[in-house]
Write a protein that holds these residues in place. Structure first.
Motif, PDB file in Angstrom:
ATOM      1  N   GLY A  91      -7.915   5.880  -3.903  1.00  8.91           N
ATOM      2  CA  GLY A  91      -8.298   5.322  -2.531  1.00  8.91           C
ATOM      3  C   GLY A  91      -7.158   5.274  -1.563  1.00  8.91           C
ATOM      4  N   HIS A  92      -7.228   5.591  -0.344  1.00  7.98           N
ATOM      5  CA  HIS A  92      -6.198   5.412   0.606  1.00  7.98           C
ATOM      6  C   HIS A  92      -5.852   3.905   1.090  1.00  7.98           C
ATOM      7  CE1 HIS A  92      -4.729   9.457   1.038  1.00  7.98           C
ATOM      8  NE2 HIS A  92      -5.917   9.871   1.206  1.00  7.98           N
ATOM      9  N   ILE A  93      -5.008   3.557   1.589  1.00  4.70           N
ATOM     10  CA  ILE A  93      -4.565   2.315   1.922  1.00  4.70           C
ATOM     11  C   ILE A  93      -4.180   2.534   3.420  1.00  4.70           C
ATOM     12  CG2 ILE A  93      -3.354   0.105   1.611  1.00  4.70           C
ATOM     13  CD1 ILE A  93      -3.392   0.740  -1.284  1.00  4.70           C
ATOM     14  N   GLY A 114      -2.461  -2.176   4.559  1.00  2.00           N
ATOM     15  CA  GLY A 114      -2.562  -3.348   3.574  1.00  2.00           C
ATOM     16  C   GLY A 114      -4.143  -3.433   3.008  1.00  2.00           C
ATOM     17  N   SER A 129       0.322  -6.174  -0.642  1.00  2.00           N
ATOM     18  CA  SER A 129       0.759  -6.023   0.738  1.00  2.00           C
ATOM     19  C   SER A 129       1.598  -7.144   1.262  1.00  2.00           C
ATOM     20  CB  SER A 129      -0.491  -5.800   1.679  1.00  2.00           C
ATOM     21  OG  SER A 129      -1.283  -6.645   1.779  1.00  2.00           O
ATOM     22  N   LEU A 149       2.233   0.466   1.863  1.00  2.00           N
ATOM     23  CA  LEU A 149       1.354   0.810   0.894  1.00  2.00           C
ATOM     24  C   LEU A 149       0.371   1.915   1.396  1.00  2.00           C
ATOM     25  CD1 LEU A 149      -0.311  -2.709  -0.276  1.00  2.00           C
ATOM     26  CD2 LEU A 149       1.955  -1.542  -1.178  1.00  2.00           C
ATOM     27  N   ASN A 150       0.147   3.043   0.197  1.00  2.00           N
ATOM     28  CA  ASN A 150      -0.218   4.303   0.765  1.00  2.00           C
ATOM     29  C   ASN A 150      -1.604   4.843  -0.045  1.00  2.00           C
ATOM     30  OD1 ASN A 150       0.331   7.715   0.932  1.00  2.00           O
ATOM     31  ND2 ASN A 150       0.870   6.385   2.841  1.00  2.00           N
ATOM     32  N   TRP A 151      -1.595   4.396  -1.291  1.00  2.00           N
ATOM     33  CA  TRP A 151      -2.729   4.709  -2.035  1.00  2.00           C
ATOM     34  C   TRP A 151      -3.021   4.006  -3.239  1.00  2.00           C
ATOM     35  CZ3 TRP A 151       1.506   7.525  -3.400  1.00  2.00           C
ATOM     36  CH2 TRP A 151       1.900   7.502  -4.669  1.00  2.00           C
TER      37      TRP A 151
END
Lengths: 73, 73, 73, 73, 73, 73, 73, 73, 73, 73, 73, 73
Positions: I49-51, I54, L33, L39-41
């Motif tokens: 998944g993508h964040i 946060g 976070s 944070l990206n994935w």
């Protein structure tokens, strides 16, 4: 039932020992416990070793170590 | 920085022991060292065993063993 | 309980056959048995094959073959 | 359709190089070809390396190398 | 050649020990042997453990245990 | 659309045969079906065998077998 | 040495058969060859099956099938 | 935050090259891009090669290639 | 017992959703069903998944989807 | 034989490059070496990349990097 | 530190649900708890499902469930 | 094409929740976070849980979380 949902972080550490594979795990955990509190469990992911003159020089065991993050962290 | 680029070959050997899993690894390496020089490292790939009368008869540990090929080989 | 602790070595061989996948394993073992004694067990690690004109040309099965090292080796 | 069913044996070799990961594979194959004829294919199973002073010292690539067994072997 | 074709069933058990990882395997097998006859082999599938106060509390080893089914079963 | 949500349990059984690998699977399933009803599917997880005098003595195939739990169980 | 560098595409197909696991592979390939030309190799990735009344109903084998892309594609 | 939820499809392609493993990936992607639009990412799943006269004939790299499905598809 | 031996093809699709991981699977299947008939089963192979800031932006689930090939295909 | 038993920690880093996969590894190690001393080895665990306009935009290689913990840590 | 060394056994169960993947896990555990006491943990090993008319018919999740063996067992 | 080559680091975190497996992932990310930016994935690597009185007590999901290293780091 416990309603608190903890979060854990996982470290990956390689311990070594001239004595035994279990001792290599103990050294990995002892070193990690110097700087990290609340170590909770470990899991072995690799067991290697160096050979010197046809005999085991060092047992080298890679462990993933889980520790509980403090409420304040 | 070392500018020599070695080449290694990997053997796969199953050692057994009635004493312990670490001793099964030692037996595998001791047997390999009789006919091969320059053994350098090992890596455990399987840990099995035979059971006799409800107790461990033999620990059987499969290891990959790496050894450096001589310049002349 | 048997107190002798044998050591085994593992070969990796690819057998092929135009008849069946089981026959490809038999060919791999038959070829290995020409030059190695005391073959003890095999384990299938890969089952591939070539296709010619929309039909299986050869079954190709990779097996690991374990054999007991003689006392003198 | 070819009716001859060849048998192949697989070696496992670690090549290293200071230049590139492809060159480490080439070194592994070049060394194997000195003593084994009829090398046929390779497959990369591991890519590691040593680090010196924050830079790659050696690329180390483990390859499985298949070669055709001669009719007389 | 033995012409009887046995059938085996595989149990999965987690043994624990405060002493060693090998002892955790022994405890798993000893417990299984209380209710099941003809235990034949084991295979380690996971090695974990609990950590208390920066030291290993329990070694926990998961083993698959094979046993021969009786003719009457 | 079927609105009933079944639950299945998985057994792990090793069948053997002197004839073929498919026959080893059949023997595993035939033995399991003596004591368990509603067997539904199987999945091969390992194919090994014993070698006697340079030929396959037994094909040994490990299968996971799923069966539907009865409403009353 | 051939200087042409071909490109291949991989299909994933599940064949089934009431006869044997090898026949399930043949059915998968025969069906794929109806609509795709230049099938070149296959690789088994899963062997499952349905059980009816305690016997194998269908062998179901999943294969990856590689085929060469034409120059015009 | 992007509220559109795209769907991607994954192709599996084997590229080859006489130059380098990276070039084999480039050839796989170049061929796929002729007939498929919106290629988005790749992932290496296998690195093999052919050996001719003791040297690498072709690098052969299998890649999974993901592409975004158009709104109209 | 059904004597018809069907053949199935497997697609690999990545679905995404801002709601849940199950919804990402539903989106993958819904998109596949627009152009392919007779979808039969799915299997999850990856959950990423993508964040964003946060928080989870998109759930991205890769599924393998099997569909029955028509008699005419 | 060296009697000192070092302990190593493992970082996981993704490096990227527009030039080559080896260069992506170099960038990962160079960035890690800015804040961590005594980097000792790396191991490739994933090789992915972005595709732009039908060509590789970035090589993205995930490496595990091991470094020796200082005596004082 | 707890000096008692428990032994656990692992069951493998497939739960299904028309609602969600989490609900499929709940159904697996609820069914297992009818006949087995002291269920302690679960681990997801497979997430599949049936598709009906282009929509998910059943979520099917395979879980390994560990339970503590009683002192008397 | 973006010519900047970012470097990412990967954390491994276990989140838990009494509500759902997706919520356990959210808790893992929310905790990470607090102390880490960009944070990206994430990628799910394990889904376990505790069972209390025959029901799920906590969903426990292990995720690898990637984050972009700042230019100054």
């Amino acid at each position: 039932m416990n309603t608190v949902s903890h979060v854990y972080k996982i470290l990956e550490v390689v311990g070594s020992s001239t004595l035994s594979s279990d001792d290599a795990i103990r050294n990995a955990i002892a070193t990690a416990s110097v700087s990290v509190k609340n170590l909770n469990w470990y899991e072995v992911v690799e067991h290697r070793g160096h050979i010197n003159d046809g005999e085991i020089g060092h047992f080298q065991v890679t462990v993933r170590i889980g520790f509980r993050l403090d409420d304040k962290e």
